[in-house]
Design an enzyme around this catalytic site. Structure first.
Site, short mmCIF file in Angstrom:
data_model
loop_
_atom_site.label_atom_id
_atom_site.label_comp_id
_atom_site.label_asym_id
_atom_site.label_seq_id
_atom_site.Cartn_x
_atom_site.Cartn_y
_atom_site.Cartn_z
N GLY A 162 31.29 44.47 37.60
CA GLY A 162 31.01 43.15 37.91
C GLY A 162 31.37 42.79 36.57
O GLY A 162 30.75 41.84 36.28
N LYS A 204 32.58 58.97 46.48
CA LYS A 204 32.83 57.82 45.61
C LYS A 204 32.39 58.91 44.22
O LYS A 204 31.78 58.44 43.69
CB LYS A 204 32.22 56.78 45.56
CG LYS A 204 33.38 56.32 44.50
CD LYS A 204 32.75 54.47 43.97
CE LYS A 204 33.15 53.48 42.78
NZ LYS A 204 32.55 52.24 42.48
N ALA A 254 36.56 47.53 41.07
CA ALA A 254 35.85 47.26 39.96
C ALA A 254 36.38 46.45 39.64
O ALA A 254 37.86 45.83 39.12
CB ALA A 254 35.73 48.18 39.16
N GLY A 255 36.01 45.75 38.88
CA GLY A 255 36.37 44.11 38.36
C GLY A 255 36.93 42.95 38.60
O GLY A 255 36.80 41.61 38.67
N ASN A 307 32.04 44.91 44.88
CA ASN A 307 30.58 44.22 45.36
C ASN A 307 30.12 42.98 45.00
O ASN A 307 29.59 42.82 45.46
CB ASN A 307 29.09 45.67 45.33
CG ASN A 307 27.84 45.77 45.75
OD1 ASN A 307 27.36 46.46 44.94
ND2 ASN A 307 28.06 44.59 45.72
N THR A 308 29.94 43.08 43.51
CA THR A 308 29.04 42.16 43.00
C THR A 308 29.72 41.00 43.10
O THR A 308 29.64 39.82 43.02
CB THR A 308 29.23 41.82 41.15
OG1 THR A 308 29.49 43.12 40.77
CG2 THR A 308 28.52 40.69 40.22
#
EC number: 2.8.1.10
Length: 259
Positions: A154, A93, A181-182, A203-204
């Site tokens: 995040g 990635k 993301a986001g 992830n977050t």
């Protein structure tokens, strides 16, 4: 199920391995979500030792190393080469950041690094924006997957530019696409899949939730719901109401009312 570089994975959820309260909770979150790919940051996790690497192997899913934290082409290429040796995979990635406040991809460096890595035999998953020109240049550089962001990493804001993401899907109908993301809520993940995307990377949203295991399961269910909804050919939104019950044949009272 998604296919990346001729390899089919078992789930449309790509889940990160950072920021969990404990390794045990991370492993349980992976089991609860049946995630198809584990993403790993070499720079952030590479010093965690053999125990961490054994834990990642124990997840029994393909590993996607990333170049998180890199700010230049040279740095990203070097990190990718180290990751290939450590994790024994051509997948990478590719993430190159210029602005630390937004963590927005540096698209100029991204295209250059993607070409270098592709020429070196890597199978590149580029973290990019929804700009069609950038996406096209990444494909020209050798990428066979695109991963436009939903919102800053995040932030949990969901899909900031639905129009742009929809345009990417329409413009590249045969390219595997991942919203990266986001994502903050299961509804965000479902929306990405409803747009016709092949997978979601996050992830977050899971790692920092009050109950990461429950959130992992919720997002997995939302991804499946969104995938099914997209395949069901949903109705288009309208500006005007449309009655759901038939009006033809309904009784009409006379002007004088009932006799």
């Amino acid at each position: 199920m998604p296919v990346f570089y001729d390899r089919q994975v078992d789930s449309a959820l790509m889940l990160g391995t950072a920021q969990y309260p404990s390794p045990a909770i991370m492993a349980e979150a992976f089991r609860a979500s049946n995630a198809g790919i584990a993403t790993v940051s070499l720079r952030r996790e590479g010093g965690a030792g053999q125990d961490f690497h054994n834990l990642i192997k124990g997840l029994n899913v393909p590993v996607l190393p990333n170049t998180a934290g890199c700010h230049s082409v040279r740095e990203a290429v070097t990190t990718a080469q180290m990751a290939r040796e450590l994790f024994e995979t051509p997948w990478i990635k590719l993430e190159i950041i210029r602005d630390d406040d937004t963590l927005c991809p540096d698209v100029v460096a991204l295209v250059e690094a993607a070409r270098i890595l592709s020429d070196d035999g890597f199978q590149v998953f580029p973290y990019c924006t929804e700009d069609l020109s950038v996406c096209g240049r990444l494909l020209d550089a050798g990428c066979r997957v695109l991963m436009p962001w939903g919102a800053p990493i995040g932030s949990g804001r969901g899909l900031n530019n639905v129009y742009g993401l929809r345009s990417v899907r329409a413009h590249f109908p045969d390219i595997p696409l991942v919203v990266d993301a986001g994502i903050g809520l299961p509804s965000h993940a479902a929306q990405a899949m409803e747009l016709g995307y092949d997978a979601v990377l996050l992830n977050t949203a899971v790692a920092k939730a009050g109950d990461p295991v429950a959130m992992a399961r919720a997002i997995a269910l939302a991804i499946e719901a969104g995938r099914l909804a997209h395949g069901a050919n949903p109705i288009e939104a309208r500006d005007m109401a449309a009655p759901s019950t038939p009006v033809f044949g309904m009784a009409v009272l006379g002007q004088g009312g009932m006799a």
